[in-house]
Motif scaffolding. Sequence first.
Motif, PDB file in Angstrom:
ATOM      1  N   GLU A 146       0.833  -1.208   0.000  1.00 56.55           N
ATOM      2  CA  GLU A 146       0.000   0.000   0.000  1.00 56.55           C
ATOM      3  C   GLU A 146       0.868   1.260   0.000  1.00 56.55           C
ATOM      4  OE1 GLU A 146      -3.232   0.321  -0.437  1.00 56.55           O
ATOM      5  OE2 GLU A 146      -3.634  -1.834  -0.417  1.00 56.55           O
ATOM      6  N   ARG A 147       1.916   1.253   0.807  1.00 54.97           N
ATOM      7  CA  ARG A 147       2.783   2.430   0.879  1.00 54.97           C
ATOM      8  C   ARG A 147       3.552   2.643  -0.425  1.00 54.97           C
ATOM      9  NH1 ARG A 147       5.224   2.704   7.056  1.00 54.97           N
ATOM     10  NH2 ARG A 147       3.555   4.066   7.831  1.00 54.97           N
TER      11      ARG A 147
ATOM     12  N   VAL B 143       5.178   6.463  -0.366  1.00 58.06           N
ATOM     13  CA  VAL B 143       5.490   6.806   1.023  1.00 58.06           C
ATOM     14  C   VAL B 143       6.974   6.603   1.333  1.00 58.06           C
ATOM     15  CG1 VAL B 143       5.014   6.182   3.444  1.00 58.06           C
ATOM     16  CG2 VAL B 143       3.133   6.387   1.802  1.00 58.06           C
TER      17      VAL B 143
ATOM     18  N   ALA C 138      -1.647   4.051   4.746  1.00 58.64           N
ATOM     19  CA  ALA C 138      -0.890   4.501   3.569  1.00 58.64           C
ATOM     20  C   ALA C 138      -1.514   5.754   2.951  1.00 58.64           C
ATOM     21  CB  ALA C 138      -0.802   3.379   2.540  1.00 58.64           C
TER      22      ALA C 138
END
Length: 183
Positions: A118-119, A124, A149
Amino acid sequence: MLRIFDFVFSLLGLLCGFPVLFVIFIIGLFDTGSPLFLQERVGRNKKKFTLVKFRTMSVNTASVASHLASASSITTLGGFLRKTKLDELPQLWNVLLGHMSLVGPRPNLFNQSELIDEREKFGVYKVRPGITGLAQVSNIDMSTPKLLAETDKEMIEDMSVGYYFKYILMTVTGSGVGDAVKK
């Protein structure tokens, strides 16, 4: 500019906070025999670094995300350190070395594959992880990877000197609970 703030504030925090750090370290020796907790985490650009914290759980506790750990593993001292967020103070060393920022996405473990995926989608890992950030003061922890995230992405996109200080102030005054341990 924020890196300069990180360096100055972490250095001042370590120097001024040394007596508190020392006392917690000594009490930790009596509590668990091993007052520091070192754990490999995912850093900027997905590079590995060793996170330093005060130990809040018994030495034999499995190395898992906080929300997967049992509350019975938390020591008496550890409960106090978590409640007051003093367990995070040694991370000022990580900030001083440039592994972390005071404000940024909390660094996750390498075994948290859903969160890593997700990140990565939101970029991220292009920034340094932090001690605190929007997710922490909003009570969003690693048990909700997609929401975390998305919140990290929002924080990164909106980051400014004002938000930097706002998140620090909110953390110091008790907003958020960080990563909760299951009851």
